[in-house]
Design a protein around this motif. Structure first.
Motif, PDB file in Angstrom:
ATOM      1  N   ALA A 199      -4.316 -11.751   4.951  1.00 57.50           N
ATOM      2  CA  ALA A 199      -4.348 -11.729   3.534  1.00 57.50           C
ATOM      3  C   ALA A 199      -5.851 -11.319   3.131  1.00 57.50           C
ATOM      4  CB  ALA A 199      -4.317 -13.039   2.692  1.00 57.50           C
ATOM      5  N   ASP A 200      -6.821 -11.316   4.267  1.00 61.00           N
ATOM      6  CA  ASP A 200      -8.153 -10.729   4.044  1.00 61.00           C
ATOM      7  C   ASP A 200      -8.193  -9.247   3.874  1.00 61.00           C
ATOM      8  OD1 ASP A 200      -9.038 -13.559   3.709  1.00 61.00           O
ATOM      9  OD2 ASP A 200      -9.492 -13.411   5.854  1.00 61.00           O
ATOM     10  N   ALA A 201      -7.410  -8.913   4.695  1.00 61.34           N
ATOM     11  CA  ALA A 201      -7.484  -7.291   4.819  1.00 61.34           C
ATOM     12  C   ALA A 201      -7.270  -6.549   3.589  1.00 61.34           C
ATOM     13  CB  ALA A 201      -6.851  -6.764   5.887  1.00 61.34           C
ATOM     14  N   PRO A 202      -8.127  -5.636   3.126  1.00 55.63           N
ATOM     15  CA  PRO A 202      -7.565  -4.843   1.895  1.00 55.63           C
ATOM     16  C   PRO A 202      -6.341  -4.147   1.862  1.00 55.63           C
ATOM     17  CG  PRO A 202      -9.368  -3.821   2.802  1.00 55.63           C
ATOM     18  CD  PRO A 202      -9.127  -4.994   3.559  1.00 55.63           C
ATOM     19  N   GLY A 203      -5.477  -3.851   0.804  1.00 54.14           N
ATOM     20  CA  GLY A 203      -4.191  -3.100   0.989  1.00 54.14           C
ATOM     21  C   GLY A 203      -4.553  -2.124   0.226  1.00 54.14           C
ATOM     22  N   PRO A 204      -3.510  -0.921   0.336  1.00 55.18           N
ATOM     23  CA  PRO A 204      -3.811   0.365  -0.257  1.00 55.18           C
ATOM     24  C   PRO A 204      -4.107   0.436  -1.521  1.00 55.18           C
ATOM     25  CG  PRO A 204      -1.789   0.321   1.081  1.00 55.18           C
ATOM     26  CD  PRO A 204      -2.289  -0.974   1.327  1.00 55.18           C
ATOM     27  N   ALA A 205      -3.220  -0.528  -2.418  1.00 58.10           N
ATOM     28  CA  ALA A 205      -3.618  -0.504  -3.705  1.00 58.10           C
ATOM     29  C   ALA A 205      -5.055  -0.990  -4.130  1.00 58.10           C
ATOM     30  CB  ALA A 205      -2.554  -1.544  -4.606  1.00 58.10           C
ATOM     31  N   GLU A 206      -5.547  -2.151  -3.326  1.00 59.67           N
ATOM     32  CA  GLU A 206      -7.027  -2.285  -3.531  1.00 59.67           C
ATOM     33  C   GLU A 206      -7.885  -1.502  -3.302  1.00 59.67           C
ATOM     34  OE1 GLU A 206      -7.953  -6.128  -1.580  1.00 59.67           O
ATOM     35  OE2 GLU A 206     -10.000  -6.003  -2.320  1.00 59.67           O
ATOM     36  N   LEU A 207      -7.460  -0.565  -2.198  1.00 62.13           N
ATOM     37  CA  LEU A 207      -8.402   0.637  -1.726  1.00 62.13           C
ATOM     38  C   LEU A 207      -8.381   1.642  -2.769  1.00 62.13           C
ATOM     39  CD1 LEU A 207      -7.524   0.892   2.037  1.00 62.13           C
ATOM     40  CD2 LEU A 207      -9.872   0.095   0.992  1.00 62.13           C
ATOM     41  N   ALA A 208      -7.294   1.897  -3.437  1.00 60.75           N
ATOM     42  CA  ALA A 208      -7.253   2.709  -4.483  1.00 60.75           C
ATOM     43  C   ALA A 208      -8.176   2.543  -5.636  1.00 60.75           C
ATOM     44  CB  ALA A 208      -5.823   3.206  -4.936  1.00 60.75           C
ATOM     45  N   ARG A 209      -8.024   1.300  -6.084  1.00 65.06           N
ATOM     46  CA  ARG A 209      -8.564   0.879  -7.106  1.00 65.06           C
ATOM     47  C   ARG A 209     -10.115   0.778  -6.892  1.00 65.06           C
ATOM     48  NH1 ARG A 209      -4.969  -3.565  -7.173  1.00 65.06           N
ATOM     49  NH2 ARG A 209      -6.357  -4.756  -6.226  1.00 65.06           N
ATOM     50  N   PHE A 210     -10.598   0.569  -5.858  1.00 68.16           N
ATOM     51  CA  PHE A 210     -11.868   0.592  -5.473  1.00 68.16           C
ATOM     52  C   PHE A 210     -12.667   2.012  -5.236  1.00 68.16           C
ATOM     53  CE2 PHE A 210     -15.913  -0.923  -3.493  1.00 68.16           C
ATOM     54  CZ  PHE A 210     -16.162   0.004  -2.415  1.00 68.16           C
ATOM     55  N   PHE A 211     -11.813   2.867  -4.715  1.00 67.36           N
ATOM     56  CA  PHE A 211     -12.512   4.261  -4.501  1.00 67.36           C
ATOM     57  C   PHE A 211     -11.822   5.126  -5.637  1.00 67.36           C
ATOM     58  CE2 PHE A 211     -14.623   3.459  -0.732  1.00 67.36           C
ATOM     59  CZ  PHE A 211     -13.711   2.840  -0.032  1.00 67.36           C
ATOM     60  N   GLY A 212     -10.875   4.840  -6.524  1.00 66.54           N
ATOM     61  CA  GLY A 212     -10.532   5.797  -7.486  1.00 66.54           C
ATOM     62  C   GLY A 212     -10.859   5.210  -8.955  1.00 66.54           C
TER      63      GLY A 212
ATOM     64  N   TYR B  67     -11.653  10.810  -0.696  1.00 64.88           N
ATOM     65  CA  TYR B  67     -11.801  11.200  -2.007  1.00 64.88           C
ATOM     66  C   TYR B  67     -11.196  12.997  -2.195  1.00 64.88           C
ATOM     67  CZ  TYR B  67     -14.740   7.601  -3.656  1.00 64.88           C
ATOM     68  OH  TYR B  67     -15.119   6.565  -4.137  1.00 64.88           O
ATOM     69  N   ARG B  68     -11.156  13.580  -1.096  1.00 64.47           N
ATOM     70  CA  ARG B  68     -10.867  14.880  -1.150  1.00 64.47           C
ATOM     71  C   ARG B  68      -9.278  14.882  -0.548  1.00 64.47           C
ATOM     72  NH1 ARG B  68     -15.492  15.814   2.979  1.00 64.47           N
ATOM     73  NH2 ARG B  68     -17.058  16.183   1.485  1.00 64.47           N
ATOM     74  N   GLY B  69      -8.681  13.840  -0.416  1.00 64.73           N
ATOM     75  CA  GLY B  69      -7.206  13.625   0.051  1.00 64.73           C
ATOM     76  C   GLY B  69      -6.841  14.276   1.369  1.00 64.73           C
ATOM     77  N   GLU B  70      -8.010  14.127   2.066  1.00 65.99           N
ATOM     78  CA  GLU B  70      -7.928  14.437   3.546  1.00 65.99           C
ATOM     79  C   GLU B  70      -7.517  13.327   4.285  1.00 65.99           C
ATOM     80  OE1 GLU B  70     -11.579  16.150   4.516  1.00 65.99           O
ATOM     81  OE2 GLU B  70     -11.250  17.789   3.242  1.00 65.99           O
ATOM     82  N   LEU B  71      -7.839  11.936   3.854  1.00 67.80           N
ATOM     83  CA  LEU B  71      -7.476  10.646   4.393  1.00 67.80           C
ATOM     84  C   LEU B  71      -6.620  10.005   3.646  1.00 67.80           C
ATOM     85  CD1 LEU B  71      -8.483   8.783   6.713  1.00 67.80           C
ATOM     86  CD2 LEU B  71     -10.272   8.016   5.179  1.00 67.80           C
ATOM     87  N   SER B  72      -5.543   9.517   3.847  1.00 71.08           N
ATOM     88  CA  SER B  72      -4.402   8.718   3.175  1.00 71.08           C
ATOM     89  C   SER B  72      -5.126   7.347   2.833  1.00 71.08           C
ATOM     90  CB  SER B  72      -3.256   8.534   3.717  1.00 71.08           C
ATOM     91  OG  SER B  72      -3.202   7.812   5.000  1.00 71.08           O
ATOM     92  N   SER B  73      -4.775   6.720   2.017  1.00 72.36           N
ATOM     93  CA  SER B  73      -5.065   5.345   1.441  1.00 72.36           C
ATOM     94  C   SER B  73      -4.457   4.341   2.687  1.00 72.36           C
ATOM     95  CB  SER B  73      -4.280   4.935   0.568  1.00 72.36           C
ATOM     96  OG  SER B  73      -4.891   5.497  -0.761  1.00 72.36           O
ATOM     97  N   ARG B  74      -3.306   4.737   3.278  1.00 79.40           N
ATOM     98  CA  ARG B  74      -2.908   3.760   4.340  1.00 79.40           C
ATOM     99  C   ARG B  74      -3.705   4.056   5.414  1.00 79.40           C
ATOM    100  NH1 ARG B  74      -0.646   4.460   9.029  1.00 79.40           N
ATOM    101  NH2 ARG B  74       0.785   3.358   9.721  1.00 79.40           N
ATOM    102  N   ARG B  75      -3.894   5.097   5.983  1.00 79.85           N
ATOM    103  CA  ARG B  75      -4.675   5.441   7.078  1.00 79.85           C
ATOM    104  C   ARG B  75      -6.264   4.533   6.889  1.00 79.85           C
ATOM    105  NH1 ARG B  75      -5.055   9.938  10.877  1.00 79.85           N
ATOM    106  NH2 ARG B  75      -3.051   8.961  11.226  1.00 79.85           N
ATOM    107  N   LEU B  76      -6.951   4.715   5.721  1.00 77.76           N
ATOM    108  CA  LEU B  76      -8.032   4.099   5.420  1.00 77.76           C
ATOM    109  C   LEU B  76      -7.811   2.705   5.581  1.00 77.76           C
ATOM    110  CD1 LEU B  76     -10.988   4.383   4.470  1.00 77.76           C
ATOM    111  CD2 LEU B  76     -10.265   4.336   2.086  1.00 77.76           C
ATOM    112  N   ALA B  77      -6.924   1.959   4.937  1.00 81.78           N
ATOM    113  CA  ALA B  77      -6.693   0.359   5.185  1.00 81.78           C
ATOM    114  C   ALA B  77      -6.347  -0.006   6.437  1.00 81.78           C
ATOM    115  CB  ALA B  77      -5.499   0.331   4.161  1.00 81.78           C
ATOM    116  N   VAL B  78      -5.761   0.894   7.342  1.00 81.08           N
ATOM    117  CA  VAL B  78      -5.585   0.491   8.716  1.00 81.08           C
ATOM    118  C   VAL B  78      -6.826   0.655   9.306  1.00 81.08           C
ATOM    119  CG1 VAL B  78      -4.705   1.451  10.938  1.00 81.08           C
ATOM    120  CG2 VAL B  78      -3.198   1.368   9.129  1.00 81.08           C
ATOM    121  N   LEU B  79      -7.818   1.443   9.225  1.00 81.04           N
ATOM    122  CA  LEU B  79      -9.333   1.784   9.770  1.00 81.04           C
ATOM    123  C   LEU B  79     -10.034   0.393   9.485  1.00 81.04           C
ATOM    124  CD1 LEU B  79      -9.910   5.404   9.588  1.00 81.04           C
ATOM    125  CD2 LEU B  79      -9.205   4.325  11.593  1.00 81.04           C
TER     126      LEU B  79
END
Length: 130
Positions: free
Chosen positions: A117-130, A24-36
């Protein structure tokens, strides 16, 4: 993902020491979050909540179940061919029940029970958290 948000937050702290608020603070990118999220360990709370009991079985567990099944079939075949002709044949063995098996014979896509296909992508994470 909405219903498993608390499990995801706990896993990020437990396994990586990463606070979800960093996204949320912008310290963690959507890509990194998706990888984790995509590479959470087998025993993570998020994987258990998302995949159910199938998440508890590793490749080793599946291989051991296959060994037990094959041994049971071999014993059944031995008993079948070595019985008296007048005896009824023994009941065939039942396979070890596997979690997540729906009975159609199709197994999981990968050895750990997940598919890409089961893993969330950056767009799905952005919708979920944003």
């Amino acid at each position: 993902m909405d219903e498993h948000a608390e499990a995801l937050e706990a896993d990020l702290l437990r396994h990586y020491g990463v606070d979800l608020l960093g996204w949320y603070r912008g310290e963690l990118s959507s890509r990194r979050l998706a990888v984790l999220v995509r590479h959470l360990p087998q025993d993570s709370a998020f994987r258990l909540a998302h995949e159910g009991e199938a998440a508890r079985w590793s490749l080793t567990d599946h291989l051991l179940a296959a060994v037990v099944d094959h041994l049971a079939v071999a014993n059944w075949m031995f008993a079948s061919v070595n019985r008296d002709e007048d005896e009824a044949p023994p009941e065939p063995p039942q396979p070890v029940p596997r979690p997540g098996a729906d009975g159609d014979g199709d197994g999981p896509d990968g050895p750990d029970g997940t598919s890409a296909a089961d893993a969330p992508g950056p767009a799905e994470l952005a919708r979920f958290f944003g």
